[in-house]
Scaffold this active site. Structure first.
Site, PDB file in Angstrom:
ATOM      1  N   ARG B 257      19.909   7.501  25.950  1.00  0.00           N
ATOM      2  CA  ARG B 257      19.851   6.146  25.398  1.00  0.00           C
ATOM      3  C   ARG B 257      21.099   5.965  24.539  1.00  0.00           C
ATOM      4  NH1 ARG B 257      16.207   6.203  20.804  1.00  0.00           N
ATOM      5  NH2 ARG B 257      18.099   5.916  19.613  1.00  0.00           N
ATOM      6  N   HIS B 261      17.671   2.631  19.297  1.00  0.00           N
ATOM      7  CA  HIS B 261      16.315   2.486  19.847  1.00  0.00           C
ATOM      8  C   HIS B 261      15.993   1.006  20.031  1.00  0.00           C
ATOM      9  CE1 HIS B 261      12.038   2.445  20.342  1.00  0.00           C
ATOM     10  NE2 HIS B 261      11.946   1.672  19.301  1.00  0.00           N
ATOM     11  N   TYR B 270      20.349   9.870  12.730  1.00  0.00           N
ATOM     12  CA  TYR B 270      19.686  11.069  13.272  1.00  0.00           C
ATOM     13  C   TYR B 270      20.415  11.754  14.420  1.00  0.00           C
ATOM     14  CZ  TYR B 270      17.807   7.314  16.229  1.00  0.00           C
ATOM     15  OH  TYR B 270      17.679   6.226  17.059  1.00  0.00           O
TER      16      TYR B 270
END
Ligand SMILES: Cc1ncc(C[n+]2csc(CCOP(=O)(O)OP(=O)(O)O)c2C)c(N)n1
Lengths: 326, 356
Positions: B257, B261, B270
């Site tokens: 990805r 998100h 992160y």
């Protein structure tokens, strides 16, 4: 005292309780490394370690079920469910086990766990992220349903929930997370669950609400004052068990008029319950039929129109006027 | 013999294009130039849509969007390979599937702009709404597949989900049911490595998601999901198995990805830039595009034209969505099969109060 937002108060309550009692653990999706999608658990894993602040696989049913097991065996889990709409994924465990095990074991087993979830609309999020669910769970015997409306209550009530011996569904007012700040007591501080609070005294109309709706309710009360209507504003704080009927009753005995403000759909919600109790116990004092301002019996609309669903100050004010001039 | 082996199995991974964009001669599905060009056009169109949807949110012209950049091969190919009558159960990240199935992008923007009517499924094909409760849609596929089988209509159901969703009970229960009744259902897992900030190693402790199929008696396979040739190969097999009554397949497509998100997420919190850069080397814009060039499917001129056409279509779609006007009164529709007396009363009260 420290000036805090609601989200900081929630973080601070968890930090305090994790420090205070080594049996307190915290678990949920993205709560550890990331510190939660709303940052409610920011810094807690760094401080208390991965064993006590646990990033879980993506499975709400399992988060709630695992918490039950932990609670049975002596821990005090705080489970974060990322958004209110997904508490339902763990419905079976919350309702059929967590809420029932004390009764089912005739008191041998207690479930001291807290399920926290952001709650309520107004943040322009996706479907299932903002629905009000307090009514659904308020019908479950053995499950405490509580919702703070400000930083002070957020810290005090969450600490009380973590220390208590009953399972608590702790619904956090998402749209107020960062919208309000207040001076919050430092150190050991709890606000007992089950107690409502008169936040503004008045003698014309009793106005009851809870959670994120308190903001619009207080705004409407301030506007009513300009028209000479003095509302007595009550923050319910704990939805179930609804042990604060006496407080509402005392107020209605004084004002003779009751308006309940609820964000959830109209039918079968806490507003209906409060009105029923006042009808049962204060009918003779009433000078107007008890009224409610609520969402509608449909889905919370997507971002563009969600504010039309959530009772706004204008709608609340118009009902206050209706009640006061009845 | 007191101890016997109850079960043995292994799980394969399929890739076709190597690092220098040369296809494996055995596994190359040898797709026609026309098919490859259409695939390329759709993948470009989808990537432009994706970028635009993020941009609109950033400009405050639409709400939360969950980008699919990096996952186009899976979604676009499935859209091209299914029949309109086959059913799909997609998640929020499958807008490219909708586009590939022929959805009007303008209608998708109407949804992203937060209008109730935007929820109308914009496809003429059989597709469920983009599902937001993670993993839940996986459990609807077997029901659809069962109905197809009972009606004898040869239809297939494809359920889409991520690595995070593979932790939900629904997915396991769905595979079990589909296996027991040998249903024409394909479990399409896009393992894009992340579930918001949670890395996939917190979702499973085994070597793959694909291997979970074995314990349910389902065919399971892992595939390079950023290699369209490999994905075509694997999905084609799964479709044939489903149509031939050989039962369900679990496909785990390894992807990344590349975007956040959602537009509300900041992945820098992160994951490292180096990690993103490493995966970027696998993206179809590298290997697959080189393959297309080497095989004369596209060239500089075609690429520029495809780009321009895609940008124009997306802009046209945005313009269509921009002119859309709605009324909040729409929230009172479609609650029950017919309007109810109480809701009708609430609607009238609403209209009167807000003058709508
Ligand atoms: C039941 C449920 N829980 C939590 C969420 C919030 N959420 C949305 S997407 C997501 C991560 C999903 O990860 P994955 O399944 O890997 O799919 P991806 O988003 O990477 O495509 C989470 C936790 C949700 N939408 N539904």
């Amino acid at each position: 005292m420290t000036l805090m937002s609601v989200i900081q108060a929630i973080n601070s309550a968890m930090a305090y309780e994790l420090e205070r009692d080594s049996n307190v653990v915290l678990l949920g999706e993205d709560v550890g490394y990331e510190g939660g999608v709303f940052r409610a658990t920011d810094g807690l894993q760094a401080k208390f370690g991965k064993q006590r602040v646990i990033d879980t696989p993506l499975a709400e049913e399992n988060i709630i079920a695992t918490s039950i097991g932990m609670a049975v065996a002596g821990l005090r889990p705080i489970a974060e469910i990322q958004f209110s709409g997904f508490v339902g994924v763990g419905y079976n465990h919350l309702v059929n086990h967590a809420a029932r095990l004390r009764y089912r074991s005739r008191g041998k087993i207690k479930i001291p766990m807290v399920v926290r979830a952001p709650h309520g609309g107004g943040i322009r999020a996706l479907e299932h992220h903002c629905e009000c669910i307090e009514g659904t769970y308020a019908q479950v015997p053995g499950l405490v349903v509580a919702t703070p409306s400000n930083p002070v209550d957020a810290r005090g009530m969450l600490s009380a929930a973590i220390r208590g011996d009953d399972p608590v569904l702790f619904l956090e007012p998402t749209r107020l997370y960062r919208a309000v700040k207040a001076e919050v007591p430092d150190g050991d501080f709890t606000v007992p669950l089950g107690e409502a609070k008169v936040v503004e005294e008045g003698d014309s109309v009793t106005l009851v609400s809870w959670g994120p709706m308190m903001k619009n309710t207080s705004t409407a009360a301030a506007e009513a004052k300009n028209s000479g209507i003095n509302c007595e504003v009550i923050d319910l704080r704990t939805i179930s068990p609804l042990d604060s009927t006496d407080l509402v009753l005392k107020s209605v005995q004084k004002t003779g008029r009751l308006v309940v403000v609820q964000e959830a759909p109209k039918s079968f919600g806490p507003a209906a319950e409060i009105i029923a109790r006042i009808n049962e116990r204060a009918f003779d004092y009433l000078q107007a039929p008890p009224m409610r301002v609520t969402g509608y019996d449909t889905q919370l609309p997507l971002g563009t129109n969600e504010d039309f669903f959530i009772p706004d100050p204008a709608r609340i004010l118009s009902t206050i006027k209706k009640a006061s001039s009845y | 013999m007191p101890v016997t082996t109850v079960f043995e199995g292994s799980t394969q991974r399929v890739s076709v294009l190597d690092d220098s964009a040369v296809p494996d001669s055995q596994l190359d599905p040898k797709l026609s130039k026309d098919f490859l060009l259409e695939l390329y056009k759709k993948m470009i169109l989808c990537r432009k849509f994706d970028a635009k949807a993020i941009a609109l949110q950033r400009q405050g012209r639409s709400f939360t969007y969950t980008p699919f950049e990096g996952q186009e091969a899976v979604q676009v190919l499935i859209g091209m390979m299914l029949k309109p009558t086959d059913w799909t159960c997609p998640s929020y990240r499958e807008s490219a599937l909708y586009i590939s199935r022929g959805a009007d992008m303008g209608d998708l923007f109407v949804y992203l702009k937060g209008h109730e009517d935007g929820m109308a499924i914009p496809n003429k094909t059989n597709d469920m709404p983009l599902s937001i409760p993670v993993g839940s849609q996986t459990a609807h596929g077997p029901g659809i597949a069962y109905a197809n089988k009972l009606k004898g209509n040869q239809g297939v159901a494809v359920v889409f989900f991520g690595d995070g969703a593979s932790s939900q009970g629904d997915f396991h229960e769905a595979m079990n049911f589909a296996s027991i009744y040998k249903l024409p259902c394909i479990f399409m897992c896009t393992n894009n490595q992340w579930a918001i900030s949670t890395p996939c190693k917190i979702q499973y402790n085994g070597a793959s998601i694909a291997q979970r199929a074995l314990s349910y008696g389902v065919m399971g396979v892992q595939v390079d999901g950023m290699d369209p040739l490999a994905f075509y190969q694997v999905f084609d097999q799964a479709l044939k198995r489903a149509r031939n009554g050989e039962g369900p397949t679990l496909i785990e497509a390894i992807c990344y990805r590349f975007g956040p998100h959602s537009t509300a997420d900041d992945p820098k919190k992160y994951r490292s830039e180096e990690e993103v850069a490493t995966w970027r080397k696998m993206d179809w814009t590298g290997r697959f595009v080189t393959y297309l060039r080497n095989n004369g499917v596209i060239n500089e001129q075609i690429e520029a034209q495809v780009d321009q056409e895609a940008i124009a279509s997306v802009e046209q779609a945005v313009a269509k969505a921009d002119t859309y006007t709605d009324s909040p009164v729409q929230m009172f529709d479609y609650v029950f099969s017919k309007p109810t007396a109480e809701l009708e009363r609430q609607k009238q009260e609403f209209k009167q109060f807000y003058n709508k």
